[in-house]
Design a protein around this motif. Structure first.
Motif, mmCIF file in Angstrom:
data_model
loop_
_atom_site.group_PDB
_atom_site.id
_atom_site.type_symbol
_atom_site.label_atom_id
_atom_site.label_comp_id
_atom_site.label_asym_id
_atom_site.label_seq_id
_atom_site.Cartn_x
_atom_site.Cartn_y
_atom_site.Cartn_z
ATOM 1 N N ILE A 135 -2.321 12.116 -16.680
ATOM 2 C CA ILE A 135 -2.557 11.947 -15.242
ATOM 3 C C ILE A 135 -1.430 12.587 -14.440
ATOM 4 N N LYS A 136 -0.216 12.451 -14.911
ATOM 5 C CA LYS A 136 0.923 13.020 -14.187
ATOM 6 C C LYS A 136 0.838 14.544 -14.118
ATOM 7 N N ASP A 137 0.377 15.176 -15.200
ATOM 8 C CA ASP A 137 0.276 16.644 -15.205
ATOM 9 C C ASP A 137 -0.753 17.151 -14.196
ATOM 10 N N GLY A 138 -1.863 16.407 -14.029
ATOM 11 C CA GLY A 138 -2.858 16.782 -13.023
ATOM 12 C C GLY A 138 -3.517 18.121 -13.282
ATOM 13 N N GLU A 139 -3.770 18.452 -14.515
ATOM 14 C CA GLU A 139 -4.362 19.742 -14.856
ATOM 15 C C GLU A 139 -5.847 19.602 -15.176
ATOM 16 N N GLU A 140 -6.567 20.702 -15.010
ATOM 17 C CA GLU A 140 -7.962 20.741 -15.432
ATOM 18 C C GLU A 140 -8.025 20.987 -16.941
ATOM 19 N N CYS A 196 0.878 -1.176 0.000
ATOM 20 C CA CYS A 196 0.000 0.000 0.000
ATOM 21 C C CYS A 196 0.914 1.224 0.000
ATOM 22 N N PHE A 197 1.048 1.857 -1.153
ATOM 23 C CA PHE A 197 2.040 2.901 -1.350
ATOM 24 C C PHE A 197 1.357 4.260 -1.494
ATOM 25 N N TYR A 198 2.160 5.306 -1.418
ATOM 26 C CA TYR A 198 1.631 6.659 -1.574
ATOM 27 C C TYR A 198 1.914 7.136 -2.985
ATOM 28 N N ASP A 199 0.851 7.384 -3.747
ATOM 29 C CA ASP A 199 0.955 7.911 -5.107
ATOM 30 C C ASP A 199 1.004 9.436 -5.017
ATOM 31 N N ILE A 200 2.036 10.038 -5.581
ATOM 32 C CA ILE A 200 2.206 11.486 -5.438
ATOM 33 C C ILE A 200 1.100 12.261 -6.128
ATOM 34 N N ARG A 201 0.368 11.634 -7.044
ATOM 35 C CA ARG A 201 -0.731 12.304 -7.734
ATOM 36 C C ARG A 201 -2.102 11.870 -7.239
ATOM 37 N N LEU A 202 -2.239 10.599 -6.894
ATOM 38 C CA LEU A 202 -3.561 10.055 -6.595
ATOM 39 C C LEU A 202 -3.740 9.673 -5.132
ATOM 40 N N GLY A 203 -2.725 9.907 -4.298
ATOM 41 C CA GLY A 203 -2.852 9.565 -2.892
ATOM 42 C C GLY A 203 -2.491 8.113 -2.626
#
Length: 713
Positions: A692-697, A542-549
């Protein structure tokens, strides 16, 4: 008495000072209050000098009584300890002799030594007057050595000497008594991780005991088995799946001389699991159950095993090979971890130490409680699909029975339904699939696409029962009877439960590792570390995703990439895990999809579709690329299910077959894309990963969909 005298010299001045101070305080009180206190007899409160006469008699008496009492208590304590010590020594001396590996022992001055040439691992008989040694160890038999010194030797002591009246060399003539076997040499050697186990020889001895009235009759004992694995592994990988194999390859790439030991409770070498529910079911080879080889979409044949047996070194040779290697210890389960001692315990109580450890235990298939409570007859007619043995068992069931019911509408359940449905076309097999959702993969796909997929699965010859909640399962009249909560009853010969995976975290308790309460699995940091020298990869992480938690992913590509990164970090890379893993599934000759990120039907979705062409199929995509790889793995690859040319056309779905031929589905959270499904769109996963990596609207996702070239002919 000397101690009491010294004590008196120290305490007497304090006592006299105390009594004097007490009298002075009393006089002060009388003067201040203008009244007299009753006089205290001087015999009770004396301030005279030592030896001043009767004034100090009571004081001497109290101190003397205290000293006498203390001395008596010390005498009784020492005497009791000696008695208990002697009883313990007598009890130990009466036990049967034990055998431990021999090493040199230093002879005390004045002692006499007797040397007996013997094999490296002798077996000592029960006679108290015998001693066994080795030529190179120079063991000592001391006739003057006391029984107590013999008995309190530690188990790891190299040589065991016995009390004797007339020590003499032992003549090797016959096997030792059976009672000596309770202490075998092999486990003791394994408990010394820093030593390398050497080839062992068998020793026979003949003993006779005249000092003891009771003797043990000699009996034949099987020879000790050779060491099958090293007692120490610099890199220890727990689990024999995709993540472990990827980590082993990564470790060897960065450290060419590394010695890697993989421990798995399965009898097989590391293999890939996706073909078990895909390609293997479509093979034309009748011996596929034995060979476990299949054809990929591009026509190339390969095995499900990552590497042949010749790739690995044997566990017993791991410490001896010059340039290191990868060894696999099959059929062994790690049941305990000592993180402070850097060692693990196997199910047979064997201990193996390590420098760095990876936990890649994966998971076990979940089962329904109603099935677990249904009794033995139902349990033995239920398959929990996960391993090679499960594939072989279900293949046999599909040929011997007339009805199979699959419970579960997710990836695994839908893939098995299509595979068994295809097989039912050539037999009388009835395939039923039931699930609580309204359509196949209803928890992943938006409702309109889930309904379309359900129609596609039906075209493969599968009977679909939607919104089915199992209430009870029983065995009646040779059939398994499934009762649903809405009153429907389904009778079948066999059940396949495909209702999810439970991460294997049994080692968390003994290792003191944290288990995530929301997602399950071992909680790790960005470098996949659970402790300073323990890493976790694959389904159990169970890891921490820097974009998705924080997340836990149960897919092949994640196992490959997380295992590879964990292996790099075990060799000092210290890289964070930022990779967005993908997964894929195929439901026939012209439907396949790849997904990345969080794909949850409860999230808002936007789908952009176009008309499919002949090249928009899994088969065409892999033929064009020339490989069977459908993941981001650089070390392993799996392919979509090969399809026979005689596949019947699916029934027409009004206004859907063309519209949903190919497309992109975006999953949104707070107006940001967190997941993407590529529906019959292939070789575009890097584009999806970047979005997904960019995380932009994005104001217009139709424009974003053009990045995938879905409108090209």
């Amino acid at each position: 008495m000397w101690t009491c005298k010294n004590l008196w010299k120290k305490l007497a001045p304090l006592a006299r000072s105390s009594s004097t101070l007490c009298r002075q305080n009393a006089r002060g009180v009388v003067l201040n209050n203008d009244r007299r206190l009753p006089l205290v007899p001087q015999a009770h409160m004396s301030s005279g000098t030592p030896g001043s006469g009767g004034d100090n008699n009571l004081y001497y008496l109290l101190v003397g009584a205290t000293c006498v009492g203390g001395g008596f208590y010390a005498y009784r304590t020492i005497k009791g300890d000696k008695e208990r010590y002697q009883e313990r020594i007598n009890e130990i001396a009466s036990r049967p002799n034990k055998v431990v590996p021999e090493q040199p022992i230093t002879e005390a001055p004045g002692e006499q030594a007797a040397e007996t040439p013997q094999a490296p691992e002798p077996v000592v008989g029960p006679a108290p007057e015998e001693s066994v040694g080795t030529p190179d160890a120079d063991p000592v038999v001391d006739s003057a050595r006391s029984v107590s010194e013999e008995a309190v030797e530690q188990p790891s002591e190299p040589t065991l000497s016995e009390p004797s009246v007339e020590p003499s060399p032992v003549e090797v003539t016959e096997e030792p008594p059976a009672s000596v076997v309770e202490s075998e040499p092999t486990p003791v050697a394994e408990s010394l991780p820093a030593e390398t186990a050497e080839p062992q020889t068998e020793t026979e001895s003949e003993t006779e005991s005249a000092a003891e009235p009771a003797t043990v009759a000699p009996a034949e004992v099987p020879a000790p088995t050779p060491v099958e694995f090293p007692s120490h592994a610099p890199y220890l990988l727990i689990g024999g799946g995709t993540a472990s194999f990827a980590a082993a390859r990564s470790i060897r790439a960065r450290d060419p001389g590394a010695r890697v030991l993989i421990i798995t409770d399965e009898p097989d070498l590391p293999y890939m699991r996706p073909p078990l529910s895909k390609e293997l079911w479509f093979s034309d080879d009748p011996s596929v159950v034995d060979t476990l080889r299949f054809k990929q979409w591009n026509g190339k044949e390969r095995s499900i095993y990552f590497q042949p047996p010749s790739f690995y070194v044997s566990p017993q040779d791991l410490e001896k090979v010059e340039n290191g290697g990868v060894a696999v210890l099959t059929g062994k389960k790690v049941v305990h971890m000592d993180v402070r001692g850097n060692k693990v315990t196997l199910s047979d109580n064997t201990e193996i130490s390590y420098d760095k450890c990876l936990i890649a235990t994966g998971g076990v298939p979940r089962n329904l409680q109603v099935i677990e409570r249904a009794g033995e007859e139902v349990t033995k007619r239920t398959t929990l699909f996960r391993k090679v043995e499960d594939f072989k068992a279900l293949d046999k069931v599909s040929r011997d029975t007339k009805s199979i019911t699959i419970i579960g509408g997710g990836f695994l359940g839908s893939e098995l339904a299509c595979a068994l449905g295809r097989r039912s076309a050539d037999s009388d097999l009835e395939v039923i699939q039931m699930f609580p959702e309204k359509g196949n993969m209803g928890k992943v796909l938006p409702e309109y696409l889930s309904n379309w997929t359900t129609a596609k699965v039906k075209s493969e010859g599968v009977t679909i029962i939607t919104e089915a909640l199992v209430k009870a399962v029983s065995f009646k009249d040779g059939k398994v009877e499934i009762k649903l909560k809405d009153g429907r009853v389904v009778k079948t010969d066999h059940i396949v439960a495909a209702v999810g995976l439970e991460p294997s975290v049994e080692l968390a308790k003994s290792a003191g590792l944290e288990v995530d309460s929301d997602f399950g699995g071992f909680r790790v940091n960005a470098e996949l570390q659970a402790r300073s020298n323990i890493w976790v990869a694959g389904d159990a992480a169970c890891f921490y995703d820097i974009r998705l938690g924080r997340r836990r992913v149960e897919h092949h590509d994640h196992a490959v990439v997380s295992g590879r990164l964990a292996g790099e970090n075990m060799t000092g890379a210290n890289k964070p895990y930022w990779h967005q893993s993908m997964f894929w599934s195929d439901l026939g000759p012209d439907v396949g999809y790849e997904a990345i990120g969080i794909v949850d039907s409860s999230l808002p979705t936007v789908g952009v579709f176009a008309k499919a062409t002949a090249k928009d199929t899994p088969k065409a995509a892999t033929e064009k690329s020339g490989t069977g790889i459908r993941s981001e793995s650089e070390t392993e690859g799996t392919a979509s299910s090969p399809v026979a040319s005689s596949t019947p056309e699916p029934p027409p779905v009004p206004e859907q077959k063309d519209n949903y031929g190919k497309g992109v589905i975006f999953y949104l959270r707070d107006k940001v894309v967190v997941g993407i499904i590529l529906w019959n769109v292939f070789n575009r996963m890097p584009v999806a990963r970047k979005i997904i990596k960019d995380g932009e609207e994005h104001a217009d996702l139709n424009e974003v969909a053009k990045l995938f070239n879905i409108h090209e002919d």
